[in-house]
Design a protein around this motif. Sequence first.
Motif, PDB file in Angstrom:
ATOM      1  N   ASP A 188      46.183 -43.094  17.633  1.00  0.00           N
ATOM      2  CA  ASP A 188      46.847 -41.801  17.518  1.00  0.00           C
ATOM      3  C   ASP A 188      48.257 -41.801  18.097  1.00  0.00           C
ATOM      4  OD1 ASP A 188      44.687 -39.484  16.618  1.00  0.00           O
ATOM      5  OD2 ASP A 188      43.745 -41.206  17.586  1.00  0.00           O
ATOM      6  N   ASN A 189      48.967 -42.908  17.914  1.00  0.00           N
ATOM      7  CA  ASN A 189      50.342 -43.001  18.377  1.00  0.00           C
ATOM      8  C   ASN A 189      51.313 -42.595  17.268  1.00  0.00           C
ATOM      9  OD1 ASN A 189      49.851 -44.135  21.037  1.00  0.00           O
ATOM     10  ND2 ASN A 189      49.199 -45.990  19.974  1.00  0.00           N
ATOM     11  N   LEU A 190      52.504 -42.184  17.673  1.00  0.00           N
ATOM     12  CA  LEU A 190      53.572 -41.818  16.747  1.00  0.00           C
ATOM     13  C   LEU A 190      54.823 -42.598  17.105  1.00  0.00           C
ATOM     14  CD1 LEU A 190      54.912 -40.062  14.537  1.00  0.00           C
ATOM     15  CD2 LEU A 190      55.352 -38.351  16.323  1.00  0.00           C
ATOM     16  N   ALA A 191      55.388 -43.298  16.119  1.00  0.00           N
ATOM     17  CA  ALA A 191      56.628 -44.051  16.319  1.00  0.00           C
ATOM     18  C   ALA A 191      57.638 -43.644  15.261  1.00  0.00           C
ATOM     19  CB  ALA A 191      56.364 -45.550  16.235  1.00  0.00           C
ATOM     20  N   GLU A 192      58.883 -43.410  15.698  1.00  0.00           N
ATOM     21  CA  GLU A 192      59.925 -43.026  14.754  1.00  0.00           C
ATOM     22  C   GLU A 192      61.222 -43.725  15.121  1.00  0.00           C
ATOM     23  OE1 GLU A 192      62.074 -39.052  12.785  1.00  0.00           O
ATOM     24  OE2 GLU A 192      60.496 -38.840  14.315  1.00  0.00           O
ATOM     25  N   ASN A 193      61.911 -44.215  14.070  1.00  0.00           N
ATOM     26  CA  ASN A 193      63.203 -44.856  14.259  1.00  0.00           C
ATOM     27  C   ASN A 193      64.190 -44.272  13.249  1.00  0.00           C
ATOM     28  OD1 ASN A 193      64.539 -48.242  13.926  1.00  0.00           O
ATOM     29  ND2 ASN A 193      65.279 -46.518  15.112  1.00  0.00           N
ATOM     30  N   TYR A 194      65.318 -43.767  13.769  1.00  0.00           N
ATOM     31  CA  TYR A 194      66.378 -43.245  12.911  1.00  0.00           C
ATOM     32  C   TYR A 194      67.635 -44.061  13.165  1.00  0.00           C
ATOM     33  CZ  TYR A 194      69.741 -40.052  10.790  1.00  0.00           C
ATOM     34  OH  TYR A 194      70.730 -39.509  10.012  1.00  0.00           O
ATOM     35  N   GLN A 195      68.210 -44.602  12.089  1.00  0.00           N
ATOM     36  CA  GLN A 195      69.434 -45.393  12.201  1.00  0.00           C
ATOM     37  C   GLN A 195      70.431 -44.945  11.144  1.00  0.00           C
ATOM     38  OE1 GLN A 195      67.600 -49.338  11.775  1.00  0.00           O
ATOM     39  NE2 GLN A 195      68.069 -49.772  13.923  1.00  0.00           N
ATOM     40  N   GLU A 196      71.664 -44.754  11.576  1.00  0.00           N
ATOM     41  CA  GLU A 196      72.725 -44.359  10.670  1.00  0.00           C
ATOM     42  C   GLU A 196      73.891 -45.324  10.836  1.00  0.00           C
ATOM     43  OE1 GLU A 196      75.612 -40.481   9.968  1.00  0.00           O
ATOM     44  OE2 GLU A 196      73.595 -40.195  10.779  1.00  0.00           O
ATOM     45  N   GLY A 197      74.288 -45.988   9.739  1.00  0.00           N
ATOM     46  CA  GLY A 197      75.324 -47.001   9.775  1.00  0.00           C
ATOM     47  C   GLY A 197      74.883 -48.224   9.001  1.00  0.00           C
ATOM     48  N   SER A 198      75.713 -49.227   8.971  1.00  0.00           N
ATOM     49  CA  SER A 198      75.430 -50.422   8.177  1.00  0.00           C
ATOM     50  C   SER A 198      74.919 -51.561   9.040  1.00  0.00           C
ATOM     51  CB  SER A 198      76.695 -50.862   7.435  1.00  0.00           C
ATOM     52  OG  SER A 198      77.124 -49.856   6.538  1.00  0.00           O
ATOM     53  N   ASP A 199      74.191 -52.467   8.376  1.00  0.00           N
ATOM     54  CA  ASP A 199      73.704 -53.700   9.012  1.00  0.00           C
ATOM     55  C   ASP A 199      72.828 -53.412  10.225  1.00  0.00           C
ATOM     56  OD1 ASP A 199      75.159 -55.786   7.378  1.00  0.00           O
ATOM     57  OD2 ASP A 199      76.866 -54.612   8.111  1.00  0.00           O
ATOM     58  N   ASN A 200      72.054 -52.336  10.168  1.00  0.00           N
ATOM     59  CA  ASN A 200      71.129 -52.011  11.249  1.00  0.00           C
ATOM     60  C   ASN A 200      69.772 -52.658  10.982  1.00  0.00           C
ATOM     61  OD1 ASN A 200      72.892 -50.336  12.790  1.00  0.00           O
ATOM     62  ND2 ASN A 200      72.605 -48.705  11.285  1.00  0.00           N
ATOM     63  N   ASP A 201      69.034 -52.892  12.060  1.00  0.00           N
ATOM     64  CA  ASP A 201      67.743 -53.577  11.968  1.00  0.00           C
ATOM     65  C   ASP A 201      66.688 -52.788  12.723  1.00  0.00           C
ATOM     66  OD1 ASP A 201      66.181 -56.200  11.370  1.00  0.00           O
ATOM     67  OD2 ASP A 201      65.859 -55.838  13.506  1.00  0.00           O
ATOM     68  N   SER A 202      65.543 -52.547  12.080  1.00  0.00           N
ATOM     69  CA  SER A 202      64.446 -51.793  12.701  1.00  0.00           C
ATOM     70  C   SER A 202      63.158 -52.599  12.619  1.00  0.00           C
ATOM     71  CB  SER A 202      64.253 -50.454  11.981  1.00  0.00           C
ATOM     72  OG  SER A 202      63.067 -49.813  12.423  1.00  0.00           O
ATOM     73  N   GLY A 203      62.442 -52.677  13.745  1.00  0.00           N
ATOM     74  CA  GLY A 203      61.140 -53.319  13.783  1.00  0.00           C
ATOM     75  C   GLY A 203      60.148 -52.461  14.535  1.00  0.00           C
ATOM     76  N   ILE A 204      59.019 -52.138  13.906  1.00  0.00           N
ATOM     77  CA  ILE A 204      57.983 -51.317  14.544  1.00  0.00           C
ATOM     78  C   ILE A 204      56.626 -51.982  14.334  1.00  0.00           C
ATOM     79  CG2 ILE A 204      56.767 -49.100  14.530  1.00  0.00           C
ATOM     80  CD1 ILE A 204      59.325 -47.753  13.684  1.00  0.00           C
ATOM     81  N   GLY A 205      55.860 -52.109  15.417  1.00  0.00           N
ATOM     82  CA  GLY A 205      54.511 -52.643  15.337  1.00  0.00           C
ATOM     83  C   GLY A 205      53.529 -51.718  16.037  1.00  0.00           C
ATOM     84  N   GLN A 206      52.390 -51.457  15.400  1.00  0.00           N
ATOM     85  CA  GLN A 206      51.346 -50.620  15.981  1.00  0.00           C
ATOM     86  C   GLN A 206      49.994 -51.284  15.789  1.00  0.00           C
ATOM     87  OE1 GLN A 206      52.236 -47.033  13.649  1.00  0.00           O
ATOM     88  NE2 GLN A 206      52.875 -45.977  15.517  1.00  0.00           N
ATOM     89  N   ASP A 207      49.211 -51.363  16.867  1.00  0.00           N
ATOM     90  CA  ASP A 207      47.844 -51.869  16.795  1.00  0.00           C
ATOM     91  C   ASP A 207      46.879 -50.747  17.136  1.00  0.00           C
ATOM     92  OD1 ASP A 207      47.818 -54.478  15.907  1.00  0.00           O
ATOM     93  OD2 ASP A 207      48.452 -55.267  17.836  1.00  0.00           O
TER      94      ASP A 207
END
Length: 564
Positions: free
Chosen positions: A383-402
């Motif tokens: 029951d976890n919540l993860a959020e990533n917001y990125q604005e711009g170029s060449d951005n990198d997002s990594g999210i892991g949930q177990d």
Amino acid sequence: MTKTFLTGASIVALSAAAPLFAQATVPAGCVGVTGNCNIVDQNGDDNAATVDQTGSGNVSEVLQDANGATADVDQDGTGNLSNVDQDDTDAGTDDPLATIVQTGAANSSDVTQSALGVNAIGRTATVTQADGGDSVITQTGAGADTSAITAIVTQTGDSASTILQTTGNDFSTNFMATVNQTGDDHVSLIEQRDPTGNTNDGFDLLATVDQTGASNSSDMIQAGREQTATVNQSGSNGTSLIRQFVRGNVATHNDSGDTNSADIRQLSGGNTLGQTATVNQSGSNNDTTIFQDGLNAGGANDGANTATVFQNGTGDTASISQEDQARGDAAVIFQNSDSSNSTATITQLGDAVAGAPLTANGALIDQRGGDNNASDLFQAGSDNLAENYQEGSDNDSGIGQDGSNNVTFVDQIGDSGTSLALQGEFGGSFNSIDVDQAGTNNDSTISQSTGSNNTATVMQTNALAGATNTSTIFQGDGVAGDDNTATVTQTGSGNTSLITQSDVGALGGFNSATVVQTAIGASSTITQDGTLNVASVSQFTDAHSSTLTQSGTGNMTTVTQGTP
């Protein structure tokens, strides 16, 4: 009458035998002193000592063994030394007060205040040093119900301050330490401890440091009860370390300038009060590290921890770790405006105890207004919540949930962004991932490798009808899983979608895959194992390609290509 006359030789002999008058000796504390030296030793209640020295190399020592003692020392010059030692052995509300004022470079002050009696209230030490100096304040209490321990240090110039406040009995309350330092290369150490670990809630250890100038350093340690620590630094190359132990911790760090560092470590000791850490940094190349633990394995509540970081500049780094049965915790990192080439990391580790309550942690990383930012977020538990917001170029997002019942949101606005979202690498069902990318040359990869009833949704849009966004979704390719859903919507030219839904455990399938692609030159590949799977592909305008493979029985396929 008889007269006696002494010869010169007799007088000399008599003088050698014994002095005619007593002679003053140099006190031990004044040996080697180049300036004036003063020693005051008072024994008795309500005594007061006032010392005023001018010039350089002076020494003042005030010793008071009394209830209600007061010492005032004023030294004007360089290289002066002040020692004040106040010992209150009686119970009561009138306790030591020391005020030290030193003007000039290289001065030193040492204040020691102790109280042994019950209900000792009001140990206060105030030190003011101008043009650089060293200050040490030590305040202790051994009796029960000791309270209102106060230390205030104000320094300008290249200075150092140490404040130690400790008690050793129940119901000790209201410690306060305040340091104000102006100029460069300051050092501040504050340590507040209640070793008894008394559980009186609402009675605080309070510490505040204000430093203005470059290359300043602050170190705080608080232990034993509800604690509040605040550090404000203005200038570059500053460092701040806050360590809080056991109960209801609150830490706040604010700095302005470049290349500053904030490190906050909060250990709960298993209490249920929760901990709060907040860092505000404006400038570039700043660094923040926050660690919070839970340590109440399987319990109904370990106290909801909260950590928040605000950074506004280029090349910043922020890391938040909430571990050891973290439940109901919140972690937020904002890297805004000019936040380019910045990195943000959040780790939340929930309960591993069988039958423990839901983890229910929340994490948000918000990076906007800059390029080349990186985000990394990991959560363990349910029951976890993860959020990533990125604005711009060449951005990198990594999210892991177990775990199960976890939710992930990724929003990227700009070109050449990369998103990797993983759920259930070690087991978990009823998870959800939603990725929204706006721009060109963006790439999204989703893996929900285990469990059932997982949902993956990707939307890639480009208002300018530019080219080449890529979406890849894997579901059920690790351990048995079914009833998974994947949906991909892409606008623009030359987009690619790959969906793989596997029935490794031969549970029957029941998976659903939907792809909608507009503009020209899109490519879709769907692979499904098992039975009763559903696949739908809609490709509008021209030059599209669709490959669909289904193995098993009772599957259904719909492909639409051309003008809608």
